[in-house]
Design an enzyme around this catalytic site. Structure first.
Site, PDB file in Angstrom:
ATOM      1  N   ASP A   9       0.866  -1.177   0.000  1.00 40.97           N
ATOM      2  CA  ASP A   9       0.000   0.000   0.000  1.00 40.97           C
ATOM      3  C   ASP A   9       0.908   1.234   0.000  1.00 40.97           C
ATOM      4  O   ASP A   9       2.055   1.174   0.464  1.00 40.97           O
ATOM      5  CB  ASP A   9      -0.873  -0.031   1.254  1.00 40.97           C
ATOM      6  CG  ASP A   9      -1.621   1.261   1.477  1.00 40.97           C
ATOM      7  OD1 ASP A   9      -2.353   1.682   0.563  1.00 40.97           O
ATOM      8  OD2 ASP A   9      -1.453   1.858   2.561  1.00 40.97           O
ATOM      9  N   ASP A  11      -0.121   5.191   0.713  1.00 34.42           N
ATOM     10  CA  ASP A  11      -0.332   6.218   1.731  1.00 34.42           C
ATOM     11  C   ASP A  11      -0.535   5.609   3.116  1.00 34.42           C
ATOM     12  O   ASP A  11      -1.430   4.783   3.317  1.00 34.42           O
ATOM     13  CB  ASP A  11      -1.532   7.078   1.345  1.00 34.42           C
ATOM     14  CG  ASP A  11      -1.300   7.793   0.027  1.00 34.42           C
ATOM     15  OD1 ASP A  11      -0.479   8.719   0.004  1.00 34.42           O
ATOM     16  OD2 ASP A  11      -1.923   7.400  -0.977  1.00 34.42           O
ATOM     17  N   THR A  42      -2.674   0.372  -4.409  1.00 32.73           N
ATOM     18  CA  THR A  42      -3.126   1.627  -3.815  1.00 32.73           C
ATOM     19  C   THR A  42      -4.545   1.985  -4.234  1.00 32.73           C
ATOM     20  O   THR A  42      -5.058   1.470  -5.244  1.00 32.73           O
ATOM     21  CB  THR A  42      -2.162   2.773  -4.222  1.00 32.73           C
ATOM     22  OG1 THR A  42      -2.593   4.002  -3.658  1.00 32.73           O
ATOM     23  CG2 THR A  42      -2.097   2.913  -5.736  1.00 32.73           C
ATOM     24  N   GLY A  43      -5.138   2.870  -3.478  1.00 33.83           N
ATOM     25  CA  GLY A  43      -6.427   3.426  -3.876  1.00 33.83           C
ATOM     26  C   GLY A  43      -6.292   4.600  -4.818  1.00 33.83           C
ATOM     27  O   GLY A  43      -7.276   5.086  -5.367  1.00 33.83           O
ATOM     28  N   LYS A 200      -7.842  -5.012  -3.839  1.00 34.90           N
ATOM     29  CA  LYS A 200      -6.397  -5.222  -3.993  1.00 34.90           C
ATOM     30  C   LYS A 200      -6.070  -6.719  -4.026  1.00 34.90           C
ATOM     31  O   LYS A 200      -5.206  -7.149  -4.770  1.00 34.90           O
ATOM     32  CB  LYS A 200      -5.645  -4.538  -2.862  1.00 34.90           C
ATOM     33  CG  LYS A 200      -5.748  -3.020  -2.863  1.00 34.90           C
ATOM     34  CD  LYS A 200      -4.961  -2.414  -1.712  1.00 34.90           C
ATOM     35  CE  LYS A 200      -5.101  -0.900  -1.670  1.00 34.90           C
ATOM     36  NZ  LYS A 200      -4.286  -0.285  -0.610  1.00 34.90           N
ATOM     37  N   ASP A 223      -2.386  -0.421   5.789  1.00 34.74           N
ATOM     38  CA  ASP A 223      -2.812   0.269   7.012  1.00 34.74           C
ATOM     39  C   ASP A 223      -4.285   0.638   7.028  1.00 34.74           C
ATOM     40  O   ASP A 223      -4.759   1.251   7.977  1.00 34.74           O
ATOM     41  CB  ASP A 223      -1.995   1.559   7.186  1.00 34.74           C
ATOM     42  CG  ASP A 223      -2.452   2.659   6.241  1.00 34.74           C
ATOM     43  OD1 ASP A 223      -2.669   2.366   5.044  1.00 34.74           O
ATOM     44  OD2 ASP A 223      -2.614   3.798   6.695  1.00 34.74           O
ATOM     45  N   ASN A 226      -9.178  -0.870   3.177  1.00 29.91           N
ATOM     46  CA  ASN A 226      -9.048  -1.375   1.810  1.00 29.91           C
ATOM     47  C   ASN A 226      -7.876  -2.344   1.653  1.00 29.91           C
ATOM     48  O   ASN A 226      -7.660  -2.895   0.572  1.00 29.91           O
ATOM     49  CB  ASN A 226      -8.928  -0.224   0.810  1.00 29.91           C
ATOM     50  CG  ASN A 226      -7.737   0.675   1.071  1.00 29.91           C
ATOM     51  OD1 ASN A 226      -7.072   0.592   2.108  1.00 29.91           O
ATOM     52  ND2 ASN A 226      -7.448   1.555   0.130  1.00 29.91           N
TER      53      ASN A 226
END
Length: 273
Positions: A9, A11, A42-43, A200, A223, A226
């Protein structure tokens, strides 16, 4: 166990916005130089991940990236979409109508134009924050029925009661993935919505089958909500030190805070024995 792939991930795990510690950069490049695949999951949109992917050497090593929480798998080397899962035009229109009905602030990433997002207001903190950090052009939609596009992902914000009512109605009608979204702590409630089958974990499954890598050979770090399914699925799921107990409870290991170069510490722990 010989681990062959690291899923990261961005951020709150690897980076803060586009700032990455030298220790994390060095460790990630060290791993890829030894044939270990490193996949960003990632989002973020593709445009928002490009700079980080270049800084980490992901593009140079021809590694694909997972964006929009699994909604898009992209090859920067060939500038090519490998796989995408999107919201249909009808779903885009319906979600705009429902957001307006329940007074929720909405942001939708366009499929037809990677630099464009649709919003139902220009005056909310969420829209201003997103506009500044994503650098996306925004288009205010007064009449959702005029929309002819599709969407990769929605971000929703507003008063807690309004957003919860919106969420309840969405889940009655659709089987979408809905995640807590934590970048705006002053807002009452923030969510992001991804298409069913767009996670993901689903995107990683797709890539590991191509690479002939087993889930047991994957280390994943995250973290947020998601990241939940990804951490459960991976051979070793690692929760960052700043996460809530729900994520820690399903993780195989916990990490230090991302600001303390947690990614580098995990690479040292599992690969430099």
């Amino acid at each position: 166990m010989e681990y062959k792939l690291i899923a990261l991930d961005l951020d709150g795990t690897t980076a803060r916005r586009n700032r990455i510690s030298n220790q994390n950069i060095t460790a990630i490049k060290w791993a890829m130089a030894r044939g270990i695949k490193v996949i960003i999951a990632t989002g973020r949109s593709i445009g928002a991940v490009r700079k980080v992917a270049k800084k980490l050497g992901i593009i140079e090593k021809k590694m694909p990236v997972i964006a929009f929480n699994g909604g898009l798998i992209y090859d920067f080397t060939k500038e090519k979409i490998l796989k995408q899962t999107v919201f249909s035009n009808a779903e885009l229109i319906n979600i705009f109508n429902m957001a307006n009905k329940y007074k929720a602030q909405l942001w939708a990433y366009s499929v037809d134009n990677e630099h464009l997002s649709y919003v139902n207001t220009k005056h909310s903190l969420m829209v201003k924050w997103m506009s500044f950090h994503t650098k996306q052009k925004i288009k205010l939609i007064h009449n959702p029925s005029t929309l002819q596009d599709r969407a990769y992902k929605f971000v929703v914000s507003g008063k807690k009661e309004n957003v919860l009512n919106f969420k309840t109605k969405i889940l009655v009608k659709y089987e979408f993935n809905i995640f807590n979204w934590s970048y705006l702590p002053n807002q009452s409630l923030n969510l992001e919505i991804s298409q069913k089958g767009s996670d993901k974990k689903d995107a990683l499954e797709y890539l590991t089958k191509i690479y002939n890598i087993q889930p047991s050979e994957v280390i994943a770090m995250g973290d947020g909500s998601n990241d939940y399914e990804m951490l459960k699925w991976a051979g070793v799921g690692i929760a960052m030190g700043n996460v809530k107990n729900r994520l820690k409870n399903i993780s195989d290991d916990t990490n230090t805070y991302y600001r303390r170069s947690g990614v580098a510490k995990i690479i040292n722990k599992y690969f430099k024995k």
